[in-house]
Design an enzyme around this catalytic site. Structure first.
Site, mmCIF file in Angstrom:
data_model
loop_
_atom_site.group_PDB
_atom_site.id
_atom_site.type_symbol
_atom_site.label_atom_id
_atom_site.label_comp_id
_atom_site.label_asym_id
_atom_site.label_seq_id
_atom_site.Cartn_x
_atom_site.Cartn_y
_atom_site.Cartn_z
ATOM 1 N N ALA A 204 0.840 -1.200 0.000
ATOM 2 C CA ALA A 204 0.000 0.000 0.000
ATOM 3 C C ALA A 204 0.874 1.248 0.000
ATOM 4 O O ALA A 204 1.917 1.299 0.645
ATOM 5 C CB ALA A 204 -0.918 0.000 1.216
ATOM 6 N N SER A 237 2.204 -2.486 4.356
ATOM 7 C CA SER A 237 2.271 -1.041 4.183
ATOM 8 C C SER A 237 3.621 -0.666 3.609
ATOM 9 O O SER A 237 4.605 -1.401 3.762
ATOM 10 C CB SER A 237 2.096 -0.339 5.535
ATOM 11 O OG SER A 237 3.266 -0.486 6.332
ATOM 12 N N ASP A 238 3.677 0.478 2.924
ATOM 13 C CA ASP A 238 4.981 1.063 2.671
ATOM 14 C C ASP A 238 5.542 1.451 4.032
ATOM 15 O O ASP A 238 4.818 1.513 5.034
ATOM 16 C CB ASP A 238 4.874 2.269 1.736
ATOM 17 C CG ASP A 238 6.159 2.521 0.960
ATOM 18 O OD1 ASP A 238 7.233 2.100 1.440
ATOM 19 O OD2 ASP A 238 6.103 3.139 -0.114
ATOM 20 N N TRP A 239 6.832 1.722 4.072
ATOM 21 C CA TRP A 239 7.492 1.910 5.358
ATOM 22 C C TRP A 239 7.017 3.201 6.033
ATOM 23 O O TRP A 239 7.146 4.282 5.484
ATOM 24 C CB TRP A 239 8.996 1.903 5.138
ATOM 25 C CG TRP A 239 9.627 0.537 5.198
ATOM 26 C CD1 TRP A 239 10.706 0.189 5.935
ATOM 27 C CD2 TRP A 239 9.225 -0.666 4.511
ATOM 28 N NE1 TRP A 239 10.993 -1.153 5.759
ATOM 29 C CE2 TRP A 239 10.107 -1.703 4.898
ATOM 30 C CE3 TRP A 239 8.185 -0.978 3.632
ATOM 31 C CZ2 TRP A 239 9.995 -3.011 4.428
ATOM 32 C CZ3 TRP A 239 8.068 -2.284 3.147
ATOM 33 C CH2 TRP A 239 8.954 -3.271 3.552
#
Length: 698
Positions: A204, A237-239
Site C-alpha cells: 500500500a 504497508s509502505d514503510w
C-alpha cells in the site's frame, strides 16, 4: 492444484489455532527494518524482505554482517522504464527469473517490486522504477515479471497501491480521481498482477486516496483488492505508511512495516507500532474482533507456504551467473530506443580512427543511486567502457566530461572548451548525458531520478544544453545518448542532432548494449513506454491539471487523458510519441483483416521487413470507439506483438481483442459497458504512426 491448496489451508489453520493473541500480533508488524515477526515456538520464521525492483539491495541494518565480499552485490538489471521499453513480455519473465534467483540466493522471502504506478507526471523522481503511462502495456509486462520471480520461491510485492504519482510530500498528499479513471487507468496493472501473475503480496502506498490513507483504505484494500479481485495474499504497508491502529486493522493492511522503529541501535520497542501491542489491548477489551487479526495472520502464513518456507524444498537460487548477465544485456539491448536518425547510425567501426566521447555520464555508474532501489552492482559497464570494449585499441578515444555533476552546477566554459576540442576533427562523437540517480549516501543532494524528491522541471541539468549546442556545432556527426528514466526537454538542440538515443539506466551491461546499438551489432527494437512531451507545460498533468495545491490535494482532473490519450485526443504533437522507436531496417504493413469470433475480434496483419538488416517490429493495435455514450480517448492500446524478421521476410501477425478491449467503465452503472456499435481498429508502429485501419461492428 486443488489438493495442494487444501493442504496449505489445513496447515495454516493448524498453526493459527496454536497461536496466542500476542504471537499473532507479533506477526503483523515489523521487528526490524526488513523483517516482520515470526513465532519461534511454532517454527514460524520471520518474513524477510529486500528492496527491489531491479536488483537485490545491499545488506544493511540487522543483516549487514551477512555482507561477505561480493555476496552483498547483485546483478544490476535495467530499470522499470527500460524493461517496459522492450515491449517484450517474454523478457519480463526472464527479468523476474534473474531477480528471483538472486533474491533466493540472498535468503530473502519477498522482493519489493514490481513498481506499477502509472507514469503521469514527467517530474516524478521515481518514474524510472515504474514502467509505463499505459494500463494495458503495464498489465502485459508485469505478469511475466511476477511469475519469473515467484517461480524461484520468492514472493513479489506489487507497489505502490495506488496512485503514488509524485514524491512531493508523499506521506501527506491526498489524491483525488473519479472511479472511471481509477478503473480504466490506475487499477488494471494491479488487477493483472493479482489475477494473472498471482502476486503474493501488494504494498500500500504512502498517499491518501479520497481522504483515506492508502494503507488504511477499506475501499481500496478490502472492497476492490481482496473482495473484487479475489486477492488472498498479504497487504503490507509502505514503510511508515500506517497512521492509525483502528483504521489499519479494519482497513485491510496485514503487515505494518516501518523504519523509524527498526533502528536496532535505538533499542526500539517493536510493540510500539500502530499494529503492535495496542491491538492486543483492543482485542482483549472487545473493541476489535480477534477474527480480523486471524485473517491477517492467515494471509501471512499462506504466503509463507506458497514460497515453500515450511516445506524445506525452496530453490537455492544463484548469484551473478553468466546467464544472469546475458539476460541483463539482452534486456538492455531491446530496451534502448532510437528516437531520431538522419542516417548517421549505425556507425561503421572500420570508418573510425578517432572517436570523441563527451559527457560526464559516459564515465558514471548509476546502480548505487535512486533511493531504496539502489543496487550494489558486482560491476557496471559504463558507456565509455562499452565503447572501448567494442572498438579495441585500433581506435583513439578522446574523452571529455563537458560538465560537472554537482548541486546547481551550470555550464562550465572551461569544460565546454575541452569538449569542443575533443569533438573537433574526430570522425564521430558520442555524447552521453541526461539525468542521474544521485549519490547512494545522500541522493537528495543531486536527485533527478530518485526517491523522495521530484525533478524541478524537464530541463537537462549541469548546463548540458549549452554544451550540446557547442559540441554539435563543432562536429555534426554527433550521436546524442540520454540516460534517464523518462523524457527531457530537447528543444534547444534537437534540430541540430542527427541521431538521438534513449538509453535509460540500462543495468550491469548497459555500456556494452549501447555500443551494440551504436555500431549496428544489434538492431534497435525498443519502443517508448511513455510519451515524450516537447515541454513540461504540454504534459497532460500540467496542461489539464495542477501541481499539488496548498492544502496538498493532487486532483487528477485530466481523468482518462494520461499520456498519449491526451496527445492524440487533443491533437497536441509530442516530441516523440508513445510506442515510437526507429530501426536500422524498415517494415511494411499490409492485408489487414478483422475476424469476429464468439469472444472478440482477431486482428490479422502481414508485416514485411523491406530493408537490408534483420530486425524486430512491435505491431501495436489501438481501438477507437466511433460513437459512445461517454467520452473516450481517440485511441487506446489493446494488443501488441514483437516480431523478428530477416531481410525480405514476411510474417502474419494475429492479435486477439477480447470484449474488454471494447468496453469502458460506467460509474453510473458501477460496471463495465460494451456498447453495440462500430469500432475502428488501428494498427501501426506507434500511437502516432498508424499504418492500417479497418472498421468492425460489435
Amino acid at each position: 492444484d486443488a489438493t495442494r491448496a487444501a493442504d496449505v489451508e489445513a496447515d495454516v489453520e493448524a498453526l493459527l489455532s496454536q497461536m496466542t493473541l500476542q504471537e499473532k500480533v507479533d506477526m503483523i508488524h515489523a521487528n526490524s527494518a526488513f523483517t516482520s515477526g515470526g513465532v519461534e515456538r511454532l517454527g514460524i520464521p520471520e518474513l524477510v524482505m529486500s528492496d527491489g525492483p531491479h536488483g537485490v539491495r545491499h545488506e544493511h541494518t540487522r543483516y549487514y554482517d551477512k555482507a561477505v565480499g561480493a555476496r552483498d552485490s547483485s546483478t544490476y538489471l535495467p530499470v522499470g522504464t527500460a524493461l517496459a521499453a522492450t515491449w517484450n513480455p517474454d523478457l519480463g519473465y526472464q527479468f523476474g527469473y534473474v531477480l528471483g534467483r538472486e533474491t533466493a540466493y540472498r535468503g530473502k522471502d519477498v522482493i519489493l517490486g514490481p513498481g506499477l504506478n502509472i507514469i503521469r507526471d514527467p517530474r516524478n523522481g521515481r518514474n524510472f522504477e515504474y514502467m509505463t503511462e499505459d494500463p494495458y502495456l503495464n498489465s502485459r509486462m508485469v505478469v511475466g515479471y511476477i511469475k519469473g520471480v515467484q517461480d524461484q520461491g520468492v514472493a513479489t510485492s506489487a507497489k505502490h497501491y495506488i496512485a503514488n504519482s509524485l514524491e512531493y510530500r508523499r506521506q501527506e498528499v491526498d489524491v483525488l480521481m473519479d472511479d472511471r479513471t481509477l478503473r480504466e487507468i490506475y487499477l488494471p496493472g494491479f488487477k493483472a498482477a493479482v489475477q494473472e501473475g498471482g502476486a503474493l503480496t501488494v504494498m500500500a502506498a504512502y498517499n491518501k486516496f479520497r481522504g483515506h490513507w492508502s494503507a488504511q483504505s477499506n475501499y481500496l484494500l478490502n472492497d476492490i483488492l481482496k473482495d473484487e479481485f479475489g486477492f488472498d495474499g498479504l497487504v503490507m504497508s509502505d514503510w511508515d505508511a500506517v497512521n492509525n491502529t483502528m483504521a489499519a486493522v479494519q482497513g485491510g493492511v496485514d503487515i505494518e512495516m516501518g523504519t523509524d522503529l527498526s533502528q536496532e541501535w535505538m533499542n526500539p520497542d517493536y510493540g510500539g507500532f500502530n499494529m503492535g501491542d495496542t491491538v492486543v489491548t483492543l482485542v482483549n477489551s472487545g473493541t476489535i474482533d480477534e477474527s480480523l487479526i486471524d485473517d491477517k495472520v492467515r494471509r501471512i502464513l499462506r504466503v509463507m507456504h506458497r514460497i515453500h518456507i515450511f516445506s524445506g524444498d525452496r530453490p537455492e537460487g544463484a548469484y551473478h551467473t553468466p546467464e544472469h548477465l546475458g539476460i541483463a544485456r539482452k534486456i538492455a539491448e531491446e530496451a534502448i530506443v532510437l528516437l531520431k536518425n538522419d542516417g548517421l547510425l549505425p556507425l561503421a567501426k572500420e570508418g573510425i580512427s578517432t572517436l570523441a566521447v563527451i559527457g560526464a555520464n559516459a564515465d558514471r555508474k548509476h546502480a548505487g543511486g535512486g533511493g531504496s532501489s539502489q543496487v550494489k552492482a558486482f560491476y557496471e559497464v559504463t558507456a565509455l567502457e562499452g565503447l572501448r570494449n567494442a572498438l579495441g585499441d585500433a581506435v583513439t578515444i578522446r574523452f571529455a566530461p563537458g560538465y560537472e555533476i554537482a548541486r546547481e552546477a551550470g555550464a562550465d566554459p572551461a569544460l565546454i572548451r575541452q569538449a569542443v576540442q575533443a569533438a573537433s576533427g574526430a570522425d564521430a562523437v558520442i555524447y552521453v548525458g541526461g539525468l542521474i540517480h544521485g549519490y547512494t549516501d545522500a541522493w537528495e543532494d543531486n536527485a533527478y531520478d530518485a526517491e523522495v524528491l521530484d525533478k524541478p522541471d524537464m530541463m537537462l541539468p549541469f548546463g548540458q544544453d549549452e554544451l550540446l549546442r557547442a559540441v554539435l556545432a563543432a562536429n555534426p556527426n554527433t550521436v546524442v545518448a540520454l540516460q534517464s528514466g523518462g523524457p527531457v526537454d530537447m528543444r534547444v538542440w534537437v534540430g541540430q542532432a542527427p541521431a538521438i538515443i534513449q538509453a535509460w539506466y540500462a543495468g550491469s551491461e548497459g555500456g556494452n548494449a549501447l555500443a551494440d546499438i551504436i555500431f549496428g551489432d544489434v538492431n534497435p527494437s525498443g519502443r517508448l513506454p511513455m510519451s515524450f512531451p516537447v515541454q513540461l507545460s504540454e504534459s497532460p498533468a500540467h496542461a489539464l491539471a495542477t501541481y499539488p495545491t496548498e492544502d496538498l490535494i493532487i486532483d487528477h482532473t485530466e481523468g482518462l487523458y494520461v499520456g498519449y490519450r491526451y496527445f492524440d485526443s487533443y491533437d497536441v504533437e509530442p516530441a516523440f510519441g508513445f510506442g515510437h522507436g526507429l530501426s536500422y531496417t524498415s517494415f511494411e504493413y499490409s492485408d489487414l483483416q478483422l475476424e469476429r469470433t464468439p469472444d472478440g475480434v482477431n486482428v490479422n496483419v502481414t508485416v514485411t521487413n523491406t530493408g537490408e538488416m534483420a530486425g524486430s517490429e512491435v505491431v501495436q493495435v489501438y481501438v477507437h470507439d466511433n460513437e459512445s455514450a461517454l467520452p473516450r480517448p481517440v485511441k487506446e492500446l489493446k494488443a501488441f506483438d514483437k516480431i523478428a524478421l530477416q531481410p525480405g521476410a514476411s510474417a502474419a501477425a494475429t492479435l486477439t481483442l477480447g470484449e474488454d478491449a471494447f468496453s469502458y467503465y460506467d460509474p453510473a452503472q458501477s460496471g463495465w459497458v460494451l456498447e453495440p456499435g462500430t469500432f475502428t481498429i488501428l494498427v501501426g508502429s506507434s500511437s502516432r504512426d498508424i499504418r492500417q485501419q479497418a472498421e468492425i461492428a460489435w
